[in-house]
Each structure stands twice: as C-alpha cells, then as structure tokens.
Design an enzyme around this catalytic site. Structure first.
Site, mmCIF file in Angstrom:
data_model
loop_
_atom_site.group_PDB
_atom_site.id
_atom_site.type_symbol
_atom_site.label_atom_id
_atom_site.label_comp_id
_atom_site.label_asym_id
_atom_site.label_seq_id
_atom_site.Cartn_x
_atom_site.Cartn_y
_atom_site.Cartn_z
ATOM 1 N N GLN A 93 0.844 -1.128 -0.110
ATOM 2 C CA GLN A 93 -0.145 -0.158 0.066
ATOM 3 C C GLN A 93 0.902 1.232 -0.137
ATOM 4 O O GLN A 93 1.839 1.312 0.721
ATOM 5 C CB GLN A 93 -1.073 -0.085 1.307
ATOM 6 C CG GLN A 93 -1.993 1.089 1.247
ATOM 7 C CD GLN A 93 -2.868 1.049 2.161
ATOM 8 O OE1 GLN A 93 -2.887 0.270 3.431
ATOM 9 N NE2 GLN A 93 -4.001 1.927 2.128
ATOM 10 N N HIS A 99 -8.858 1.706 -0.737
ATOM 11 C CA HIS A 99 -8.990 1.789 -2.106
ATOM 12 C C HIS A 99 -8.965 0.354 -2.639
ATOM 13 O O HIS A 99 -8.293 -0.448 -2.241
ATOM 14 C CB HIS A 99 -8.097 2.581 -3.162
ATOM 15 C CG HIS A 99 -6.691 2.366 -2.936
ATOM 16 N ND1 HIS A 99 -5.803 2.844 -1.710
ATOM 17 C CD2 HIS A 99 -5.727 1.786 -3.613
ATOM 18 C CE1 HIS A 99 -4.761 2.763 -2.006
ATOM 19 N NE2 HIS A 99 -4.517 1.726 -3.188
ATOM 20 N N HIS A 101 -8.603 -1.740 -6.023
ATOM 21 C CA HIS A 101 -8.137 -1.623 -7.528
ATOM 22 C C HIS A 101 -9.168 -2.564 -8.021
ATOM 23 O O HIS A 101 -9.444 -3.584 -7.830
ATOM 24 C CB HIS A 101 -6.960 -2.210 -7.748
ATOM 25 C CG HIS A 101 -5.562 -1.594 -7.050
ATOM 26 N ND1 HIS A 101 -4.910 -0.495 -7.802
ATOM 27 C CD2 HIS A 101 -5.346 -1.466 -5.672
ATOM 28 C CE1 HIS A 101 -3.885 -0.022 -6.846
ATOM 29 N NE2 HIS A 101 -4.213 -0.738 -5.649
HETATM 30 P P1 AMP Z 1 -1.655 1.135 -3.553
HETATM 31 O O1 AMP Z 1 -0.222 0.617 -3.960
HETATM 32 O O2 AMP Z 1 -2.575 0.052 -3.455
HETATM 33 O O3 AMP Z 1 -1.610 2.155 -2.502
HETATM 34 O O4 AMP Z 1 -2.089 2.097 -4.898
HETATM 35 C C1 AMP Z 1 -2.281 3.154 -5.165
HETATM 36 C C2 AMP Z 1 -2.600 3.712 -6.644
HETATM 37 O O5 AMP Z 1 -2.830 4.981 -6.596
HETATM 38 C C3 AMP Z 1 -1.596 3.119 -7.489
HETATM 39 O O6 AMP Z 1 -1.958 2.388 -8.496
HETATM 40 C C4 AMP Z 1 -1.179 4.639 -8.203
HETATM 41 O O7 AMP Z 1 -0.618 4.685 -9.576
HETATM 42 C C5 AMP Z 1 -2.468 5.435 -7.878
HETATM 43 N N1 AMP Z 1 -2.428 6.876 -8.051
HETATM 44 C C6 AMP Z 1 -1.333 7.563 -7.170
HETATM 45 N N2 AMP Z 1 -1.566 8.797 -7.416
HETATM 46 C C7 AMP Z 1 -2.829 8.939 -8.139
HETATM 47 C C8 AMP Z 1 -3.655 10.239 -8.675
HETATM 48 N N3 AMP Z 1 -3.502 11.251 -8.404
HETATM 49 N N4 AMP Z 1 -4.757 9.770 -9.439
HETATM 50 C C9 AMP Z 1 -4.987 8.362 -9.807
HETATM 51 N N5 AMP Z 1 -4.486 7.349 -9.088
HETATM 52 C C10 AMP Z 1 -3.313 7.519 -8.556
#
Ligand code: AMP
Ligand code: ZN
Length: 112
Positions: A93, A99, A101
């Site tokens: 994370q 969130h 995915h």
């Molecule tokens: P996690 O590793 O599960 O915390 O995933 C975070 C996700 O947020 C990653 O897949 C990023 O590409 C995505 N992310 C980060 N910043 C943004 C943003 N401004 N808009 C959309 N997605 C984002």
C-alpha cells in the site's frame, strides 16, 4: 486542507478521471494503469486501510462491493475482472486511504 491524496481528490483539489460517483463512493482511473482498465474505488470517508475498519463501515463496504461488478460491466469487462486491496506497507500500500483496485481487459497483471 487534507494531506491525504485521495481526500484531496474527493474534495476536488486534485483532478481525477472520475467514472462513477455517488454520496459515499468515488471511482476514478488509476494514474499509472497496470491493465487496459484500471480503476480505483474509494470511500469518500477517510479510512486509511482495512486495518482501520470497524463494524460502523459494514454498509459502506457492502455498497462498494456491490458497485464493483456494475462498474466493471459499464467498462465493458463482460468476461470478468480482478480486485486488489493492498494493506499496509508490507502489502504494497502506497496511498493510505482505503481503495479497491479494479482491473481488467488486456495486460491483466499477475500477483507479483
Ligand atoms: P496502492 O499501492 O494500493 O496504495 O495503490 C495506489 C495507487 O494509486 C497506484 O496504483 C497509483 O498509480 C495510484 N495513484 C497515485 N496517485 C494517483 C492520482 N493522483 N490519481 C489516480 N491514481 C493515483
Ligand atoms: Zn483520505
């Protein structure tokens, strides 16, 4: 102003490519897509991760889970989709606002 990136997206302070929104939930395109379709479904309420959930979030979580197949269908993913929730640094994370995915279509990643 919140320091949480996804709270700032909810507040409209940072732009996002929103595909679905209701009173409780926002769904937008991941900025760095790992598959043809890669969305993030978040509660508008700030909850850092699965670790911070309690029974007061039950209805919200059920609502989000029910939304996912509907949104996947709207995105043309008739054949199925993958959901991933990373929890904590050890779970990969990066953004500490819960969130889900939602991935599908071509280039669907494995569990690496
Ligand atoms: P996690 O590793 O599960 O915390 O995933 C975070 C996700 O947020 C990653 O897949 C990023 O590409 C995505 N992310 C980060 N910043 C943004 C943003 N401004 N808009 C959309 N997605 C984002
Ligand atoms: Zn937040």
């Amino acid at each position: 102003m919140s320091e949480c990136l996804f709270c700032r997206i909810v507040a409209g302070e940072i732009p996002a490519d929103v595909v679905f929104e209701d009173e409780q939930v926002l769904v937008f395109k991941d900025i760095n897509p790992k598959a043809e379709v890669h969305l993030l479904a978040i509660p508008k309420l700030h909850v850092a991760s699965l670790n911070e959930l309690d029974t007061s979030h039950d209805a919200l979580l059920a609502h989000m889970m029910h939304l996912l197949p509907r949104i996947a269908r709207d995105q043309g993913l008739e054949n199925g989709f993958r959901t991933i929730i990373n929890t904590g640094a050890g779970g990969g994370q990066i953004v500490f606002h819960l969130h889900m995915h939602l991935l599908g279509g071509d280039r669907l990643p494995g569990f690496e």
